[in-house]
Design a protein around this motif. Structure first.
Motif, PDB file in Angstrom:
ATOM      1  N   LEU A 153       0.825  -1.209   0.000  1.00  0.00           N
ATOM      2  CA  LEU A 153       0.000   0.000   0.000  1.00  0.00           C
ATOM      3  C   LEU A 153       0.862   1.263   0.000  1.00  0.00           C
ATOM      4  O   LEU A 153       0.562   2.229  -0.712  1.00  0.00           O
ATOM      5  N   LEU A 154       1.930   1.273   0.802  1.00  0.00           N
ATOM      6  CA  LEU A 154       2.824   2.432   0.831  1.00  0.00           C
ATOM      7  C   LEU A 154       3.482   2.643  -0.530  1.00  0.00           C
ATOM      8  O   LEU A 154       3.594   3.777  -1.024  1.00  0.00           O
ATOM      9  N   ALA A 155       3.933   1.549  -1.139  1.00  0.00           N
ATOM     10  CA  ALA A 155       4.553   1.658  -2.462  1.00  0.00           C
ATOM     11  C   ALA A 155       3.538   2.112  -3.506  1.00  0.00           C
ATOM     12  O   ALA A 155       3.878   2.823  -4.449  1.00  0.00           O
ATOM     13  N   LEU A 156       2.281   1.705  -3.323  1.00  0.00           N
ATOM     14  CA  LEU A 156       1.231   2.097  -4.268  1.00  0.00           C
ATOM     15  C   LEU A 156       1.026   3.611  -4.260  1.00  0.00           C
ATOM     16  O   LEU A 156       0.758   4.213  -5.307  1.00  0.00           O
ATOM     17  N   VAL A 157       1.153   4.233  -3.098  1.00  0.00           N
ATOM     18  CA  VAL A 157       1.030   5.695  -3.004  1.00  0.00           C
ATOM     19  C   VAL A 157       2.093   6.357  -3.878  1.00  0.00           C
ATOM     20  O   VAL A 157       1.805   7.260  -4.680  1.00  0.00           O
ATOM     21  N   HIS A 158       3.356   5.909  -3.739  1.00  0.00           N
ATOM     22  CA  HIS A 158       4.436   6.465  -4.566  1.00  0.00           C
ATOM     23  C   HIS A 158       4.187   6.182  -6.044  1.00  0.00           C
ATOM     24  O   HIS A 158       4.455   7.023  -6.908  1.00  0.00           O
ATOM     25  N   PHE A 159       3.708   4.978  -6.335  1.00  0.00           N
ATOM     26  CA  PHE A 159       3.474   4.561  -7.722  1.00  0.00           C
ATOM     27  C   PHE A 159       2.436   5.463  -8.396  1.00  0.00           C
ATOM     28  O   PHE A 159       2.638   5.922  -9.526  1.00  0.00           O
ATOM     29  N   VAL A 160       1.352   5.733  -7.700  1.00  0.00           N
ATOM     30  CA  VAL A 160       0.292   6.594  -8.249  1.00  0.00           C
ATOM     31  C   VAL A 160       0.802   8.016  -8.451  1.00  0.00           C
ATOM     32  O   VAL A 160       0.528   8.662  -9.477  1.00  0.00           O
ATOM     33  N   LEU A 161       1.568   8.508  -7.478  1.00  0.00           N
ATOM     34  CA  LEU A 161       2.079   9.879  -7.574  1.00  0.00           C
ATOM     35  C   LEU A 161       3.079  10.040  -8.711  1.00  0.00           C
ATOM     36  O   LEU A 161       3.127  11.098  -9.363  1.00  0.00           O
ATOM     37  N   ILE A 162       3.865   9.000  -8.960  1.00  0.00           N
ATOM     38  CA  ILE A 162       4.865   9.123 -10.027  1.00  0.00           C
ATOM     39  C   ILE A 162       4.231   8.947 -11.403  1.00  0.00           C
ATOM     40  O   ILE A 162       4.694   9.518 -12.397  1.00  0.00           O
ATOM     41  N   LEU A 163       3.140   8.187 -11.472  1.00  0.00           N
ATOM     42  CA  LEU A 163       2.461   7.994 -12.757  1.00  0.00           C
ATOM     43  C   LEU A 163       1.751   9.258 -13.240  1.00  0.00           C
ATOM     44  O   LEU A 163       1.496   9.418 -14.440  1.00  0.00           O
ATOM     45  N   ARG A 164       1.433  10.149 -12.304  1.00  0.00           N
ATOM     46  CA  ARG A 164       0.732  11.384 -12.704  1.00  0.00           C
ATOM     47  C   ARG A 164       1.691  12.378 -13.347  1.00  0.00           C
ATOM     48  O   ARG A 164       1.247  13.364 -13.953  1.00  0.00           O
ATOM     49  N   LEU A 165       3.003  12.129 -13.243  1.00  0.00           N
ATOM     50  CA  LEU A 165       4.001  13.054 -13.769  1.00  0.00           C
ATOM     51  C   LEU A 165       4.254  12.811 -15.253  1.00  0.00           C
ATOM     52  O   LEU A 165       4.261  11.671 -15.706  1.00  0.00           O
ATOM     53  N   PRO A 166       4.478  13.868 -16.018  1.00  0.00           N
ATOM     54  CA  PRO A 166       4.858  13.702 -17.430  1.00  0.00           C
ATOM     55  C   PRO A 166       6.371  13.483 -17.556  1.00  0.00           C
ATOM     56  O   PRO A 166       7.168  14.117 -16.854  1.00  0.00           O
ATOM     57  N   PHE A 167       6.767  12.579 -18.437  1.00  0.00           N
ATOM     58  CA  PHE A 167       8.182  12.342 -18.735  1.00  0.00           C
ATOM     59  C   PHE A 167       8.371  12.588 -20.225  1.00  0.00           C
ATOM     60  O   PHE A 167       7.907  11.819 -21.063  1.00  0.00           O
ATOM     61  N   CYS A 168       9.037  13.698 -20.547  1.00  0.00           N
ATOM     62  CA  CYS A 168       9.165  14.097 -21.947  1.00  0.00           C
ATOM     63  C   CYS A 168      10.622  14.247 -22.375  1.00  0.00           C
ATOM     64  O   CYS A 168      10.920  14.879 -23.374  1.00  0.00           O
ATOM     65  N   GLY A 169      11.526  13.680 -21.627  1.00  0.00           N
ATOM     66  CA  GLY A 169      12.948  13.745 -21.956  1.00  0.00           C
ATOM     67  C   GLY A 169      13.695  14.619 -20.967  1.00  0.00           C
ATOM     68  O   GLY A 169      13.103  15.524 -20.383  1.00  0.00           O
ATOM     69  N   PRO A 170      14.975  14.305 -20.716  1.00  0.00           N
ATOM     70  CA  PRO A 170      15.768  13.207 -21.299  1.00  0.00           C
ATOM     71  C   PRO A 170      15.297  11.844 -20.803  1.00  0.00           C
ATOM     72  O   PRO A 170      14.448  11.758 -19.918  1.00  0.00           O
ATOM     73  N   HIS A 171      15.864  10.782 -21.379  1.00  0.00           N
ATOM     74  CA  HIS A 171      15.420   9.433 -21.053  1.00  0.00           C
ATOM     75  C   HIS A 171      16.545   8.583 -20.456  1.00  0.00           C
ATOM     76  O   HIS A 171      16.439   7.354 -20.412  1.00  0.00           O
ATOM     77  N   GLU A 172      17.598   9.221 -19.977  1.00  0.00           N
ATOM     78  CA  GLU A 172      18.726   8.493 -19.389  1.00  0.00           C
ATOM     79  C   GLU A 172      18.682   8.595 -17.862  1.00  0.00           C
ATOM     80  O   GLU A 172      18.720   9.702 -17.300  1.00  0.00           O
ATOM     81  N   ALA A 187      11.447  13.875 -14.608  1.00  0.00           N
ATOM     82  CA  ALA A 187      10.066  14.340 -14.786  1.00  0.00           C
ATOM     83  C   ALA A 187      10.035  15.777 -15.285  1.00  0.00           C
ATOM     84  O   ALA A 187      10.858  16.612 -14.888  1.00  0.00           O
ATOM     85  N   CYS A 188       9.064  16.064 -16.160  1.00  0.00           N
ATOM     86  CA  CYS A 188       8.924  17.415 -16.719  1.00  0.00           C
ATOM     87  C   CYS A 188       7.888  18.220 -15.935  1.00  0.00           C
ATOM     88  O   CYS A 188       7.090  18.958 -16.524  1.00  0.00           O
TER      89      CYS A 188
END
Length: 313
Positions: A153-172, A187-188
């Motif tokens: 459940l704790l990891a799920l909180v981080h997972f949901v929060l990070i999925l809401r972020l846009p990643f548009c580069g760089p990719h390294e 994250a952008c």
């Protein structure tokens, strides 16, 4: 998301910025550690399942710890080995996010299991006459399930929060696996909320449990000093000192990584600290917790004796 931004679909893990020759050496070393991790923890799981004398609360929690270590290693090591041979091979966005989620889940589970194991040793040494009543199988099952469920459940909180972020580069990603802080750097968008939640969770999952463990072992030490039998005190102290070694190294490294000021720990130094979590801690836990234990060694000799006897027959 603005139209001129392109979503990242895969990442490149930079890993260790060293020469090809060093990569091959590291590949051999990490492969050996990975094999020993799977073998050591697999043996512990097998012995605990097959040997009736090991069907006790302490070994029940050790079996859970072995299972976490196997899962922990399987989550991060294979991708690291692949990148050592082919540094340009990407990991998909979905694969990276799942690796991040599982890393946080198994890391939290191990922290909580270490706390439960310290409580088990406290009850066994300080309240031996009431041990079977306090640590009955229902309580053990609830404690173990609680460690896993709370971690997911704790990891799920981080997972949901990070999925809401846009990643548009760089990719390294400047790491050898998708560690959450390294991923957030790409994250952008503003990641302040993510970092606040990470810090808060780290305090909850690291500082609080560590204080509980230290209090438990302080009481254990006081009880050991009161034991009249030298053999009994030596056995109790040996068991607890082994546990404390793992607790100190594991919690100490985690606190440095997630609670200490980041300016004091360059990225390359952080990678070295994370090697302990991903490679060395899962490999050493069977040796420190189990294979030094007389009961486990007896069960191993018994199992090997049966195997040799069956081959001779």
């Amino acid at each position: 998301m603005e139209e001129n931004q392109t979503m990242v679909t895969e990442f490149i893990l930079l890993g260790f910025c060293l020469g090809t020759g060093i990569h091959l050496v590291l590949f051999g070393l990490f492969s050996l550690c990975y094999t020993l991790t799977l073998l050591g923890n697999g043996v512990i799981l097998g012995l605990i399942c097959l040997e009736l004398r090991l069907h006790t609360p302490m070994y029940f929690f050790l079996a859970n710890l072995a299972l976490v270590d196997i899962a922990y290693a399987c989550n991060t090591v294979p991708q690291t080995l692949v990148n050592l041979l082919d540094p340009d091979k990407p990991i998909s966005f979905a694969g990276c996010m799942m690796q991040t989620y599982l890393f946080m889940t198994f890391g939290s589970t191990e922290c909580l299991l270490l706390v439960v194991m310290s409580h088990d040793r406290y009850v066994a040494i300080c309240h031996p006459l009431h041990y079977t009543v306090i640590m009955n199988w229902r309580v053990c099952a609830i404690l173990a399930a609680g460690c896993w469920i709370l971690s997911f459940l704790l990891a799920l909180v981080h997972f949901v929060l990070i999925l809401r972020l846009p990643f548009c580069g760089p990719h390294e990603i400047n790491h050898f696996f998708c560690e959450i802080l390294s991923v957030l750097k790409l994250a952008c968008a503003d990641t302040t909320l993510n970092k606040i939640i990470i810090f808060t969770t780290s305090v909850f999952i690291l500082v609080g449990p560590l204080c509980f463990v230290l209090v438990s072992y302080t009481r254990i030490l006081m009880a050991i000093l009161r034991i009249q039998s030298k053999g009994g005190s030596r056995k109790a102290f040996s068991t607890c000192s082994s546990h404390l070694c793992v607790v100190g190294l594991y919690f100490g490294s985690a606190i440095i990584m997630y609670l200490a000021p980041k300016s004091q720990h360059p990225e390359e130094q952080q990678k070295i600290l994370f090697l302990f979590y991903s490679f060395f801690s899962p490999m050493l836990n069977p040796l420190i917790y189990s294979l030094r234990n007389a009961e486990v060694k007896g069960a191993l000799r018994k199992a090997m004796g049966k195997e040799i006897h069956s081959k001779l027959v």
